[in-house]
Design an enzyme around this catalytic site. Structure first.
Site, short mmCIF file in Angstrom:
data_model
loop_
_atom_site.label_atom_id
_atom_site.label_comp_id
_atom_site.label_asym_id
_atom_site.label_seq_id
_atom_site.Cartn_x
_atom_site.Cartn_y
_atom_site.Cartn_z
N SER A 137 0.86 -1.19 0.00
CA SER A 137 0.00 0.00 0.00
C SER A 137 0.90 1.25 0.00
O SER A 137 2.04 1.18 0.45
CB SER A 137 -0.86 -0.03 1.28
OG SER A 137 -1.23 1.26 1.68
N TYR A 150 -2.28 -0.08 10.67
CA TYR A 150 -2.28 -0.36 9.22
C TYR A 150 -0.95 0.10 8.61
O TYR A 150 -0.30 -0.64 7.88
CB TYR A 150 -3.46 0.39 8.58
CG TYR A 150 -3.51 0.36 7.07
CD1 TYR A 150 -4.19 -0.64 6.40
CD2 TYR A 150 -2.88 1.36 6.32
CE1 TYR A 150 -4.23 -0.66 5.01
CE2 TYR A 150 -2.91 1.35 4.94
CZ TYR A 150 -3.59 0.34 4.29
OH TYR A 150 -3.62 0.32 2.91
N1 NAP Z 1 -8.44 -1.48 -1.70
C1 NAP Z 1 -7.45 -0.59 -1.70
O1 NAP Z 1 -7.66 0.63 -1.86
C2 NAP Z 1 -6.02 -1.07 -1.57
C3 NAP Z 1 -4.98 -0.21 -1.90
C4 NAP Z 1 -3.66 -0.63 -1.77
C5 NAP Z 1 -3.40 -1.91 -1.29
N2 NAP Z 1 -4.44 -2.74 -0.96
C6 NAP Z 1 -4.11 -4.08 -0.44
O2 NAP Z 1 -4.55 -5.06 -1.36
C7 NAP Z 1 -4.81 -6.28 -0.66
C8 NAP Z 1 -6.14 -6.85 -1.13
O3 NAP Z 1 -7.16 -5.95 -0.75
P1 NAP Z 1 -8.52 -5.76 -1.54
O4 NAP Z 1 -8.62 -4.33 -1.88
O5 NAP Z 1 -8.69 -6.78 -2.61
O6 NAP Z 1 -9.53 -6.01 -0.32
P2 NAP Z 1 -10.70 -7.07 -0.04
O7 NAP Z 1 -11.65 -7.09 -1.19
O8 NAP Z 1 -11.21 -6.73 1.32
O9 NAP Z 1 -9.94 -8.48 -0.01
C9 NAP Z 1 -9.17 -8.90 1.09
C10 NAP Z 1 -8.85 -10.38 0.91
O10 NAP Z 1 -8.00 -10.80 1.99
C11 NAP Z 1 -8.54 -12.00 2.55
N3 NAP Z 1 -8.23 -12.10 3.96
C12 NAP Z 1 -8.42 -11.15 4.93
N4 NAP Z 1 -8.07 -11.64 6.13
C13 NAP Z 1 -7.64 -12.93 5.92
C14 NAP Z 1 -7.16 -13.96 6.77
N5 NAP Z 1 -7.05 -13.79 8.11
N6 NAP Z 1 -6.82 -15.15 6.22
C15 NAP Z 1 -6.95 -15.35 4.88
N7 NAP Z 1 -7.39 -14.41 4.03
C16 NAP Z 1 -7.75 -13.22 4.55
C17 NAP Z 1 -10.05 -11.89 2.31
O11 NAP Z 1 -10.64 -13.18 2.25
P3 NAP Z 1 -11.53 -13.90 3.39
O12 NAP Z 1 -12.35 -12.83 4.08
O13 NAP Z 1 -12.33 -14.89 2.59
O14 NAP Z 1 -10.54 -14.56 4.27
C18 NAP Z 1 -10.09 -11.27 0.92
O15 NAP Z 1 -9.97 -12.27 -0.06
C19 NAP Z 1 -4.77 -5.94 0.83
O16 NAP Z 1 -3.54 -6.37 1.38
C20 NAP Z 1 -4.85 -4.41 0.86
O17 NAP Z 1 -4.20 -3.85 1.98
C21 NAP Z 1 -5.74 -2.36 -1.11
#
Ligand code: NAP
Length: 260
Positions: A137, A150
């Site tokens: 991030s 975070y």
């Molecule tokens: N969205 C943004 O603006 C953004 C920007 C920069 C970076 N990111 C990063 O990108 C990554 C993916 O985020 P996203 O935006 O795709 O969010 P998301 O839609 O909330 O997806 C998060 C994923 O992580 C999994 N997860 C969470 N806790 C877990 C655990 N304890 N064990 C196994 N799996 C777990 C969730 O699956 P389950 O709930 O099924 O376990 C889900 O598949 C994250 O690391 C986030 O910090 C996001």
């Protein structure tokens, strides 16, 4: 790396960036190992993309990661590519955060990326090939108010990437870091109250879709890239943070959240 016919393990594949990354690798001819906690969502995605196996696991639990890794190795072998993408974490001021919340914010993505990587890395190094991808991030480079645990976890993830690169030099196993700006996934719905704390300065960076992140991630893997940030404005912002950290830190702080 030519990903056709390779085994790609994607964590956080049940949603957002992870699900789109799995779809993109499947289109490129890879066999997928899909990991997250929600087994139903993983099975639905596996049925959609074809050559995919599901490995439900809570990645915040090291014993569950070891069991998942044993299951993966017995089913599809040691992955050629590991995408450490699973992540969560409420954005809270340090003084609003309980010790348990701080532990949860570090558990996934930071510790989970370490657990998953180390569970497979010995086999990858012995084989002499592979790639570890880490989705990070902007908070890994720029701190802003109201996202204490975070931000600390994302700086930890950046350290994990740097230390991995140092250890893996000359082994044939590469490391790629992906740094997207704001992504139109369910992240902010899954981590309520966080979106309101994005600093106002970030509004100059267009939001990207999970599909755009997935395409950039698969391209970076194919080209053995060290790092990719997107969109272009995010690259410029990270360049400014590198060249002048005190200015970007000041801007993100004065345009950032205030305690209510
Ligand atoms: N969205 C943004 O603006 C953004 C920007 C920069 C970076 N990111 C990063 O990108 C990554 C993916 O985020 P996203 O935006 O795709 O969010 P998301 O839609 O909330 O997806 C998060 C994923 O992580 C999994 N997860 C969470 N806790 C877990 C655990 N304890 N064990 C196994 N799996 C777990 C969730 O699956 P389950 O709930 O099924 O376990 C889900 O598949 C994250 O690391 C986030 O910090 C996001």
């Amino acid at each position: 790396m030519d990903v056709r016919g390779k085994v790609v393990l994607v964590t956080g594949a049940s949603s957002g960036i992870g699900a789109e990354t799995a779809r993109e690798f499947a289109r490129a001819g890879a066999t997928l190992a899909l990991v997250a906690r929600n087994e139903l969502k993983l099975r639905t995605l596996a049925a959609e993309v074809g050559k995919a196996h599901v490995f439900p696991a809570d990645l915040g639990d090291p014993a569950a990661v070891t069991a998942m890794a044993d299951h993966v190795k017995a089913t599809v072998g040691v992955p050629d590519v590991i995408v450490n993408n699973a992540g969560a974490g409420l954005w809270l001021f340090a003084d609003e955060t309980t010790p348990e919340q701080f532990r949860e914010q570090a558990a996934v993505p930071y510790l989970a990326a370490g657990y998953v990587t180390t569970a497979f890395l010995g086999d990858m190094v012995r084989r002499g090939s592979g790639r570890i991808v880490v989705v990070n991030s902007p908070a890994s480079r720029i701190a802003w108010p109201g996202a204490f645990g975070y931000t600390a976890a994302r700086w930890g993830l950046r350290g994990l990437v740097a230390a991995l690169r140092a250890d893996l030099r000359g082994t044939g196993v590469g490391v790629t870091e992906i740094v997207p700006g704001k992504v139109s996934s369910d992240y902010f719905a899954n981590n309520p109250g966080s979106e309101q704390r994005i600093p106002r300065i970030a509004s100059i960076i267009p939001t990207v879709s999970p599909e755009q992140v997935a395409r950039a991630l698969v391209n970076a893997t194919r080209r053995d890239r060290r790092r990719t940030a997107l969109p272009v404005m995010m690259r410029l912002m990270l360049g400014a943070a590198w060249a002048s950290p005190s200015v970007t830190s000041w801007l993100s702080t004065v345009t950032g959240a205030r305690r209510s």
